[in-house]
Design a protein around this motif. Structure first.
Motif, short mmCIF file in Angstrom:
data_model
loop_
_atom_site.label_atom_id
_atom_site.label_comp_id
_atom_site.label_asym_id
_atom_site.label_seq_id
_atom_site.Cartn_x
_atom_site.Cartn_y
_atom_site.Cartn_z
N ALA A 25 -3.31 4.01 -10.17
CA ALA A 25 -2.70 3.73 -11.48
C ALA A 25 -1.35 3.02 -11.33
N TYR A 26 -0.65 3.28 -10.23
CA TYR A 26 0.64 2.62 -9.99
C TYR A 26 0.49 1.10 -10.09
N PHE A 27 -0.56 0.57 -9.50
CA PHE A 27 -0.76 -0.89 -9.49
C PHE A 27 -1.19 -1.39 -10.86
N LYS A 28 -1.98 -0.61 -11.57
CA LYS A 28 -2.34 -0.98 -12.94
C LYS A 28 -1.10 -1.00 -13.83
N ASN A 29 -0.19 -0.08 -13.58
CA ASN A 29 1.05 -0.05 -14.35
C ASN A 29 1.89 -1.30 -14.08
N ALA A 80 0.84 -1.21 0.00
CA ALA A 80 0.00 0.00 0.00
C ALA A 80 0.86 1.25 0.00
N LEU A 81 1.90 1.27 0.83
CA LEU A 81 2.79 2.44 0.89
C LEU A 81 3.56 2.62 -0.41
N SER A 82 3.88 1.52 -1.08
CA SER A 82 4.56 1.61 -2.38
C SER A 82 3.69 2.36 -3.38
N GLY A 83 2.37 2.32 -3.17
CA GLY A 83 1.46 3.03 -4.04
C GLY A 83 1.67 4.53 -4.04
N ARG A 111 20.83 12.87 -12.95
CA ARG A 111 19.87 13.57 -12.09
C ARG A 111 18.59 13.95 -12.82
N VAL A 112 18.50 13.66 -14.11
CA VAL A 112 17.28 13.94 -14.86
C VAL A 112 16.12 13.17 -14.23
N ALA A 113 15.01 13.86 -13.97
CA ALA A 113 13.89 13.27 -13.24
C ALA A 113 12.91 12.56 -14.17
N ILE A 114 12.39 11.44 -13.68
CA ILE A 114 11.42 10.62 -14.42
C ILE A 114 10.23 10.35 -13.49
N ASN A 115 9.01 10.47 -14.01
CA ASN A 115 7.83 10.15 -13.22
C ASN A 115 7.77 8.66 -12.92
N MET A 116 7.42 8.32 -11.68
CA MET A 116 7.25 6.91 -11.33
C MET A 116 5.99 6.34 -11.99
N ASP A 117 4.98 7.17 -12.14
CA ASP A 117 3.73 6.76 -12.78
C ASP A 117 3.62 7.50 -14.11
N PRO A 118 3.82 6.82 -15.23
CA PRO A 118 3.79 7.49 -16.53
C PRO A 118 2.39 7.83 -17.04
N GLY A 168 3.75 -4.33 -16.60
CA GLY A 168 5.21 -4.36 -16.65
C GLY A 168 5.82 -2.98 -16.67
N MET A 169 5.11 -2.00 -16.07
CA MET A 169 5.57 -0.62 -16.11
C MET A 169 5.92 -0.09 -14.72
N GLY A 170 6.54 -0.94 -13.91
CA GLY A 170 7.09 -0.49 -12.64
C GLY A 170 8.49 0.06 -12.88
N LEU A 171 8.77 1.25 -12.40
CA LEU A 171 10.05 1.89 -12.74
C LEU A 171 11.24 1.17 -12.13
N PHE A 172 11.12 0.76 -10.88
CA PHE A 172 12.22 0.08 -10.20
C PHE A 172 11.97 -1.43 -10.15
N THR A 173 13.04 -2.17 -9.95
CA THR A 173 12.91 -3.61 -9.68
C THR A 173 12.03 -3.82 -8.46
#
Length: 326
Positions: free
Chosen positions: A256-260, A189-192, A240-247, A264-269
């Motif tokens: 949406a994080y969980f739908k991603n 839940a917190l990862s969300g 240092r270029v920033a990338i959104n965790m949720d595209p 297969g669209m989780g940014l980190f392992t």
């Protein structure tokens, strides 16, 4: 029997001690001290958020990093003339300055009321500001337990091995969260919170360029998403270029994080493993299918997180300046 009784008594005493501090937290702690504290903080957060969206993920991440190192005592806010404070550790260097500035502005807003001046802890202000950035970006508004006091110790050495890394597997994540009294469901839940988070190219280059000896893309990554990441983070780009965790909905606190993750669209392992590991996949699917449930579980987990290692009563202090001990 005597030895068993001794261990049982020791365990009960430990449990009592662990619960004492959280029992001293309460939702209307400042009711007679600074009755408008929540409004002061919320107004300051709202103004800051209007200036820059980084306020939201920056403040949320600051709270998490604070609580996981020595407990929720605002020690992450302390500065050191010798660059030896928590925030000087490599794991904290990427904390957004806007998160720190949010607390500074909220503290100033609270202290403008003579009744409140130097009576509300920086730790509580950070906890309230965190709730407010969540609510202001579409997430749940929830009651925050208050009564924390500020810690006096902040060193780089205390950070070591206390924060999860992007390469963690499920066992490593569960172990670290369990050490703070949080379950696997709490952890997921917190990862969300990554639904409004951001990271930097340097944290994911191994997944899109050098996952194996053959320099292949991480096979758990959606191939189309991997190509998008390569365009945003080309080789030799500034790490240092920033990338959104949720595209998909990077400025909305939703599920949406969980739908991603399902795509297969989780940014980190450490994100994608929540879906690839069968032990956690069902919870990811549940949160992906039910935003209301996700938010309810998130509130429960945040409340538990806010109790980790808190200082109350005569322990700690209420800082006049959040960046320095009194």
């Amino acid at each position: 029997m005597e030895q068993k009784s001794y261990f049982l008594l020791s365990f009960l005493l430990l449990a009592l001690l662990l619960n004492l501090s959280s029992a001293q937290l309460r939702r209307n702690f400042y009711g007679n001290i600074c009755p408008n504290v929540e409004q002061y903080v919320r107004n300051a957060v709202q103004r800051k958020l209007q200036q820059t969206f980084v306020t939201a993920p920056g403040t949320l991440r600051l709270f998490f990093h604070d609580c996981f190192v020595q407990g929720c005592d605002a020690s992450v806010l302390l500065s050191s003339p010798t660059n030896n404070a928590e925030k000087d550790h490599p794991d904290d260097l990427s904390l957004a300055g806007d998160g720190f500035d949010t607390v500074i502005k909220a503290k100033a807003a609270v202290d403008r009321d003579p009744r409140c001046k130097n009576k509300v802890s920086c730790a509580d202000i950070l906890a309230l500001a965190t709730r407010d950035v969540i609510a202001l970006t579409g997430g749940p508004f929830y009651s925050v337990e208050l009564g924390r006091r500020d810690g006096r110790i902040s060193t780089k050495s205390n950070v070591q091995n206390h924060l999860p890394h992007p390469t963690f597997n499920l066992n490593q994540l569960n172990t670290m969260f369990a050490s703070n009294g949080l379950t696997m469901t709490d952890m997921i839940a917190l990862s969300g919170a990554h639904t409004i988070g951001f990271s930097h190219c340097g944290k994911l280059s191994n997944r899109i360029y050098g996952f194996s000896r053959n320099r292949q893309i991480d096979p758990t990554l959606n191939p189309t998403y991997a190509q998008q990441l390569q365009k945003m983070c080309p080789r030799n780009v500034d790490p240092r270029v920033a990338i959104n965790m949720d595209p998909t909905t990077p400025r909305t606190f939703d599920n949406a994080y969980f739908k991603n993750l399902q795509r297969g669209m989780g940014l980190f392992t450490s994100d994608q493993v929540l879906f690839t590991d069968s032990r956690s996949r069902n919870i990811v699917n549940f949160f992906a299918s039910n935003n209301t449930a996700f938010q309810q579980f998130f509130v429960t987990a945040m409340t538990k997180l806010g109790r980790v290692g808190v200082k109350t009563g005569t322990h700690g202090e209420i800082r006049r300046d959040c960046s320095a001990v009194n």
